[in-house]
Design an enzyme around this catalytic site. Structure first.
Site, PDB file in Angstrom:
ATOM      1  N   ALA A 116     -11.611  -4.982   8.344  1.00 34.03           N
ATOM      2  CA  ALA A 116     -11.235  -6.182   9.085  1.00 34.03           C
ATOM      3  C   ALA A 116     -12.254  -6.492  10.171  1.00 34.03           C
ATOM      4  CB  ALA A 116      -9.856  -5.993   9.707  1.00 34.03           C
ATOM      5  N   GLY A 151      -9.529  -2.137   5.557  1.00 34.11           N
ATOM      6  CA  GLY A 151      -9.061  -3.228   4.715  1.00 34.11           C
ATOM      7  C   GLY A 151      -9.905  -3.428   3.475  1.00 34.11           C
ATOM      8  N   GLU A 208      -8.409  -1.116   1.016  1.00 27.43           N
ATOM      9  CA  GLU A 208      -7.096  -1.663   0.648  1.00 27.43           C
ATOM     10  C   GLU A 208      -7.256  -2.826  -0.332  1.00 27.43           C
ATOM     11  OE1 GLU A 208      -3.973  -1.072   4.150  1.00 27.43           O
ATOM     12  OE2 GLU A 208      -5.803  -2.031   4.869  1.00 27.43           O
ATOM     13  N   GLU A 220      -8.491   3.185   9.739  1.00 25.63           N
ATOM     14  CA  GLU A 220      -7.735   2.515  10.806  1.00 25.63           C
ATOM     15  C   GLU A 220      -7.239   3.470  11.883  1.00 25.63           C
ATOM     16  OE1 GLU A 220      -7.316  -0.156   7.173  1.00 25.63           O
ATOM     17  OE2 GLU A 220      -7.379   1.992   7.597  1.00 25.63           O
TER      18      GLU A 220
END
Length: 709
Positions: free
Chosen positions: A52, A91, A94, A114
């Protein structure tokens, strides 16, 4: 005839609002286009996705959310293949887990990072990864945030294939082989997580390791709870739990502190000197060959760091016996490093060993790493000036001696710079880059560039006794001694500091380092030993309070772990055990000096230790030794074990509230007027008077004319 095959190739990078919108729209169009038979997601410039855009965390989230976007990709009836080159972190991984297949280049790394930002994977990572590779392996990756190589990823089952060739071309060819196959069996949300029978025992063991590794942190504990949900709940309910935990962490002070650390670490590279020279305009010199003088603990670690970076090293000692021992130790360390990191011998810089300083005539940079003796260091720098090339950089690894005085022995003082590594030098990430008043911007730029090449965090600081880190440590350790004098025990002080988040309390740290290290420094400063004037009061130096406790301990032969006794007793495997002898020693000491023992509470222990350290940080800022509070925080988080989830000492002061810090310092200074460093700094008073502005604004209030950088 065979139908025309069309592939949609989608490029990915950091998952900012713009990128998410582009992915969403492109995949949506490709899914609806009947001519498109498969979709390939790849990254631009050989990098899939680093995760992110953290800058978006501080504002209102715009654009399509990641969770439904990944859900849309997973629901596609057309196969979606992720091409992982470079990195797929947070992310990014993910997103890849939402794809039906994953192809990785052999040099790629993946991870759910994270937790290092005080968060958990909030876009399905805690639910899909356990379903893909099983709970035990997923638990390790999610709670540590560690990077996983492509080779390990394929063994675990995170990726389906690893290639040494062009990964995008390989993925396109692979996509052709799966066209028409149902995607349902490849949707991880439909899988069941493989759980061991003793799931509760596994999760409890993970929590125990977390408490040992990162005491007091919220994010790893939340990760365990999310993985438990993946193991015990349907996917939709697990996702709901993940989102609840993410919302809790997102607004926590710990997440704020750890994201602050993320940004400040990168900002440290953007240094500036009063002359206007900076990281933007000072040109670093290339380092083709380096030398290390002294093969003690520090010198060995520095030599290994240089070699590991591919830099040829000449290692120098003064005696054949020391040279032989150094050669054996460095060779052994390099062997372990190559095995651990999978480095080929050809990638390691060659290390040669010599007793002859004249062998350094062609080196670009020399790092002196002998013990802390000013006369010896000046002698070495004088010799180096006559031996080395006129443009060679001369660095000293001193942990606190005057750089300018060392430079005065060199014929070219502008090329002398402090390079303060931290032990063990091949492990610790921090490098204090110390400028004297005559140090050139080129010298600073070169050592900062070297720090980056060594995968270390360089921070530029000014020249004073102890620089930044060790100067702030002095009042911290002094307060610990005073607390013992007044009635506390070493284990009580350490417990409070460890519960705050330090891996080890101050007395355990001193035992590990060796009590003789500080003893030698105090002798050099004339605080004890033969330089101390006769008749000096045992508990006073220059009208200020002084504790001879550590000196007496050293005089009795208790030097820490190396002698099996220090502040603690070490009988089995270097485990610190409270020693009844120390308690008796402290009682006798108090009786001898007429000190009335009292109960010292946990709050007082924490406040006196931490606020005295923080107060010295404010003095360092007002003296211009550090350019910003962020630089101080980087130094303490990276080099002194300050808990990352507390953000650093200056950030912690701001979070606690500067008025509270000021009030407590004033209280303790009134109570102990013979400890002048408890008097609040003028900068702290100034900031409180200005309404305690955000930490990012402090720099503007620091008088620039006093800068020592």
């Amino acid at each position: 005839s065979q139908a025309k095959l069309t592939l949609a190739v989608v490029f990915v990078c950091a998952l900012s609002c713009t990128v998410r919108e582009a992915i969403y729209e492109t995949v949506k169009r490709a899914t609806a286009d009947q001519e498109v038979k498969a979709i390939v997601l790849c990254g631009a410039n050989g990098k899939f996705c680093g995760g992110a855009d953290i800058k978006e965390f501080t504002g209102e989230m715009r654009g399509p959310p990641l969770v439904p976007m990944i859900g849309m990709i997973e629901e596609s009836e057309k196969p979606v293949v992720a091409v992982i080159e470079g990195v797929a972190f947070g992310g990014g991984l993910e997103l890849a887990l939402g794809c039906h297949y994953r192809i990785a280049h052999s040099g790629a790394r993946v991870g759910l990072t994270e937790v290092t930002l005080g968060l958990l994977p909030g876009a399905g990572g805690t639910q899909r990864l356990p379903r893909l590779i099983g709970v035990p392996a997923a638990l390790d990756i999610i709670t540590t945030g560690r990077h996983v190589s492509a080779q390990e990823a394929v063994q675990l089952g995170i990726v389906d294939k690893v290639t040494d060739s062009n990964a995008v071309e390989e993925a396109i060819e692979f996509a052709k082989t799966v066209v028409g196959k149902p995607t349902g069996p490849r949707r991880l949300s439909l899988w069941t997580a493989a759980c061991p029978e003793d799931l509760d025992s596994l999760l409890e063991g993970a929590l125990v390791r977390i408490r040992q590794r990162s005491r007091g942190t919220l994010a790893p504990v939340a990760c365990v709870q999310a993985v438990r949900a993946a193991a015990s709940l349907p996917f939709a309910q697990g996702m709901k739990k993940e989102q609840e935990l993410m919302a809790y962490l997102f607004t926590s002070g710990q997440a704020r502190a750890m994201q602050y650390c993320f940004f400040t670490q990168r900002a440290a590279a953007r240094w500036t000197m009063p002359s206007g020279a900076s990281w933007e305009n000072a040109k670093a010199r290339p380092i083709r060959q380096a030398a290390v003088i002294g093969l003690g603990t520090m010198g060995r670690g520095i030599a290994v760091s240089l070699s590991r970076a591919g830099i040829p090293v000449i290692a120098v000692e003064t005696e054949q016996k020391l040279l032989k021992a150094g050669r054996k130790a460095v060779s052994s360390m390099l062997t372990r490093e190559s095995q651990k990191r999978g480095l080929a011998e050809a990638r390691l810089g060659p290390v040669s060993f010599t007793l002859d300083l004249r062998k350094l005539r062609d080196t670009d940079l020399v790092i002196e790493a002998v013990f802390e003796d000013m006369a010896l260091k000046k002698q070495i720098f004088s010799k180096l000036s006559s031996v080395c090339r006129p443009d060679a950089l001369l660095c000293t690894n001193t942990s606190g001696l005057n750089i300018d005085e060392i430079a005065s022995a060199a014929s070219r003082p502008e090329l002398v710079v402090g390079a303060h590594f931290f032990a063990p030098a091949h492990v610790m990430k921090l490098l204090e880059v110390v400028c004297g008043p005559r140090t050139s911007p080129t010298a600073v730029a070169t050592v900062m560039q070297l720090a980056k090449h060594l995968e270390k965090i360089g921070v530029v600081v000014g020249n004073c006794l102890g620089f930044v880190g060790n100067r702030m440590m002095r009042p911290y350790t002094e307060q610990a001694y005073y607390l013992l004098e007044e009635g506390a025990r070493p284990e009580e002080v350490d417990l409070v500091l460890e519960e705050f988040g330090f891996a080890m309390g101050i007395f355990r740290v001193m035992d590990l380092s060796g009590l003789d290290v500080g003893w030698r420094s105090r002798k050099e400063l004339g605080l004890t030993g033969p330089k101390l004037p006769p008749g000096t009061s045992a508990r006073s130096r220059g009208g200020k309070r002084y504790s001879p406790l550590p000196d007496i301990l050293c005089e009795s032969g208790r030097l820490g772990q190396k002698t099996g006794r220090g502040w603690y007793l070490y009988e089995k495997e270097r485990v610190a055990t409270p020693d009844p002898w120390v308690q008796s020693f402290l009682e006798d000491y108090r009786s001898r000096f007429g000190i009335q023992s009292r109960h010292v509470g946990q709050d007082e222990i924490l406040e006196r230790c931490l606020y005295s350290l923080i107060n010295e940080g404010f003095r360092i800022l007002q003296d211009g030794i550090a350019a910003s509070p962020e630089d101080i925080d980087v130094i303490y988080v990276s080099g002194y074990g300050w808990p990352r989830h507390r953000g650093g000492p200056m950030f912690y002061a701001w979070m606690v509230g500067l008025p509270k810090v000021l009030d407590k310092l004033e209280h303790y200074h009134r109570t102990h007027p013979d400890i002048p460093n408890m008097a609040p700094s003028s900068l702290l008073r100034k900031l409180v008077a200005r309404g305690s502005p955000p930490i990012q604004q402090w720099r503007a209030l620091i008088q620039q004319h006093s800068s020592q950088l």
